[in-house]
Design a protein around this motif. Structure first.
Motif, PDB file in Angstrom:
ATOM      1  N   LEU A 186       0.824  -1.208   0.000  1.00 27.99           N
ATOM      2  CA  LEU A 186       0.000   0.000   0.000  1.00 27.99           C
ATOM      3  C   LEU A 186       0.857   1.257   0.000  1.00 27.99           C
ATOM      4  CD1 LEU A 186      -2.804  -1.020   2.547  1.00 27.99           C
ATOM      5  CD2 LEU A 186      -3.023  -0.795   0.069  1.00 27.99           C
ATOM      6  N   MET A 187       1.845   1.284   0.885  1.00 28.37           N
ATOM      7  CA  MET A 187       2.685   2.456   0.980  1.00 28.37           C
ATOM      8  C   MET A 187       3.643   2.577  -0.205  1.00 28.37           C
ATOM      9  SD  MET A 187       1.464   3.907   3.525  1.00 28.37           S
ATOM     10  CE  MET A 187       2.590   5.279   3.436  1.00 28.37           C
ATOM     11  N   GLY A 188       4.040   1.437  -0.778  1.00 28.72           N
ATOM     12  CA  GLY A 188       4.905   1.459  -1.950  1.00 28.72           C
ATOM     13  C   GLY A 188       4.193   2.066  -3.154  1.00 28.72           C
ATOM     14  N   VAL A 189       2.938   1.686  -3.358  1.00 31.34           N
ATOM     15  CA  VAL A 189       2.133   2.243  -4.460  1.00 31.34           C
ATOM     16  C   VAL A 189       1.926   3.742  -4.241  1.00 31.34           C
ATOM     17  CG1 VAL A 189      -0.146   2.243  -5.528  1.00 31.34           C
ATOM     18  CG2 VAL A 189       0.990   0.069  -5.015  1.00 31.34           C
ATOM     19  N   TYR A 190       1.622   4.101  -3.002  1.00 31.75           N
ATOM     20  CA  TYR A 190       1.414   5.511  -2.661  1.00 31.75           C
ATOM     21  C   TYR A 190       2.670   6.333  -2.975  1.00 31.75           C
ATOM     22  CZ  TYR A 190       0.862   9.667   0.279  1.00 31.75           C
ATOM     23  OH  TYR A 190       0.802  10.965   0.738  1.00 31.75           O
ATOM     24  N   THR A 191       3.824   5.819  -2.553  1.00 35.02           N
ATOM     25  CA  THR A 191       5.091   6.508  -2.792  1.00 35.02           C
ATOM     26  C   THR A 191       5.382   6.633  -4.283  1.00 35.02           C
ATOM     27  OG1 THR A 191       5.949   5.648  -0.704  1.00 35.02           O
ATOM     28  CG2 THR A 191       7.564   6.494  -2.264  1.00 35.02           C
ATOM     29  N   LEU A 192       5.127   5.544  -5.028  1.00 31.82           N
ATOM     30  CA  LEU A 192       5.375   5.547  -6.470  1.00 31.82           C
ATOM     31  C   LEU A 192       4.505   6.595  -7.166  1.00 31.82           C
ATOM     32  CD1 LEU A 192       7.123   3.937  -8.503  1.00 31.82           C
ATOM     33  CD2 LEU A 192       5.140   2.493  -8.915  1.00 31.82           C
ATOM     34  N   MET A 193       3.237   6.653  -6.784  1.00 31.55           N
ATOM     35  CA  MET A 193       2.312   7.618  -7.393  1.00 31.55           C
ATOM     36  C   MET A 193       2.702   9.053  -7.060  1.00 31.55           C
ATOM     37  SD  MET A 193      -1.320   5.633  -6.727  1.00 31.55           S
ATOM     38  CE  MET A 193      -2.302   6.989  -7.367  1.00 31.55           C
ATOM     39  N   LYS A 194       3.273   9.247  -5.884  1.00 26.60           N
ATOM     40  CA  LYS A 194       3.688  10.586  -5.472  1.00 26.60           C
ATOM     41  C   LYS A 194       4.962  11.037  -6.172  1.00 26.60           C
ATOM     42  CE  LYS A 194       0.906  12.257  -2.216  1.00 26.60           C
ATOM     43  NZ  LYS A 194       0.359  13.624  -2.260  1.00 26.60           N
TER      44      LYS A 194
END
Length: 409
Positions: A395-403
């Motif tokens: 979840l946090m990896g996807v969030y970081t990637l999108m940011k």
């Protein structure tokens, strides 16, 4: 060559593995020093500045997640007697090649940064140019894999460099007289919690190629099978604890500087902390720590990245040490020609955050496949803790990637 059948693998597991303390320490230090690179020094400094004593809580949670992740990965590698990419291909055909591509791409990009860090370290120590320092460091790293028993040379080098680096860091922490009591209290009762900081620390400690560094080293050294699990678990936890000692020492050093109201230079925060703590000698110590952190990360990244492609071809496997040398050479040439490619490093860094959940999730599935682990029963608590890490990091990896990705273009 035909694959080993389960019956043979089970018979192998009945033989008590021959292990020694040096080998287990070697794998632990390889994993730990792979994690302790230039980025490690900068991350810890920056987050301690923003969170102060509450950063202790971030360290505590990240250590727990790191132990869950590494214990799962190392155990499953040992029991299956296969490397990560082989396990992934058995779980889903082709997945091992995808995982290998991600590991190698990330390892190469970050190795450019590690080479740059080694050059900066020698520059701080001796005053020579960063490019000359980088070239000298690359030669030293290459020499480790030229010797006949490269594995033992690598183990010994990472142990000596790691131990020396930790001793210096503890000394610097002591000179700043940090508020230890406050740090202990805020570790358990923080003023604020930074989720991104936790994910960053977990990714930096056990993400990407670091996830497999120690597990693959033990496998190459013949430490495998069910009977080796106590040693494997001990070595994996030891690696996390070594990383934690370094992280805590640096945290306390920065906290000591911040608590005194001293101004840290934002252009080079880690170097600034060392200089504020111990003057010009502190700056020289920073050079030693930076160089040791970077050069051991160069070795770890090259060794582990190549371990992900050596099973795809017998020719590659037979020439593994020379390919490792080539990997280091390419990283060095890229730095010398174009410098540190910031955009590439940021993109790969974002992707790197997704490698841990993909890798750990794949291995957890493998732990329940008899054609991979035979009759081995994976502990339920490890499965649950592993799934927790997979979900949180995904979840946090996807969030970081999108940011991060939109900000690069």
């Amino acid at each position: 060559m035909e694959p080993i059948k389960n019956t043979t693998a089970q018979k192998k597991n009945l033989t008590k593995p021959k292990t020694n303390r040096t080998l287990l320490l070697g794998a632990a230090f390889l994993m730990a020093t792979s994690a302790i690179g230039p980025g490690f020094l900068m991350q810890t400094t920056v987050y301690t500045q923003s969170l102060a004593a509450s950063f202790g809580f971030v360290i505590l949670i990240s250590v727990i997640l790191d132990i869950f992740a590494q214990t799962n990965v190392w155990r499953i590698i040992a029991v299956s007697e296969k490397r990560g990419q082989e396990i992934a291909n058995m779980v889903l055909p082709g997945l091992g090649y995808v995982l290998a591509a991600l590991i190698v791409m990330g390892g190469l990009a970050f190795n450019i940064g590690n080479i740059a860090g080694a050059g900066l370290g020698l520059n701080a120590m001796t005053g020579i140019s960063p490019t000359t320092g980088a070239a000298i460091s690359a030669v030293i790293a290459v020499l480790i894999f030229v010797v006949k028993e490269a594995g033992k040379a690598m183990d010994r080098f990472t142990q000596i460099a790691g131990f020396f680096m930790i001793c210096l860091m503890i000394y610097v922490a002591w000179t700043t007289s940090p508020p230890v009591g406050e740090a202990v209290v805020k570790t358990f009762v923080p003023d604020k919690i930074d989720i991104i900081a936790i994910v960053t620390l977990v990714g930096g400690s056990v993400g990407g190629y670091i996830t497999f560094a120690g597990g693959h080293r033990l496998l190459d050294a013949g430490v495998k099978g069910v009977n080796s699990l106590p040693q494997v678990t001990k070595s994996s936890v030891m690696g996390i604890l070594i990383t934690t000692v370094m992280r805590v020492a640096l945290f306390l050093a920065v906290l000591g500087v911040v608590s005194k109201g001293l101004q840290i230079n934002p252009d080079n925060p880690a170097a600034s902390v060392f200089q504020l703590a111990a003057g010009d000698i502190g700056y020289k110590i920073f050079g030693v720590v930076m160089w040791a952190a970077a050069i051991t990360s160069v070795v770890g990244a090259a060794y582990t990245s190549v371990s992900f492609i050596r099973t795809f071809s017998e020719k590659i496997n037979n020439k593994a040490n020379w390919i490792i040398i080539g990997f280091i050479a390419v990283s060095t040439i890229c730095f010398l020609l174009i410098g540190q490619p910031v955009k590439v490093l940021l993109i790969v860094g974002a992707i790197n955050g997704l490698i841990l959940p993909i890798a750990l999730g794949t291995l957890l599935i493998a732990a329940y496949k008899k054609n991979i682990v035979g009759d081995y029963k994976h502990p339920l608590w490890l499965t649950i803790s592993g799934v927790f890490v997979v979900v949180i990091m995904a979840l946090m990896g996807v969030y970081t990637l999108m940011k991060q990705l939109p900000a690069l273009f």
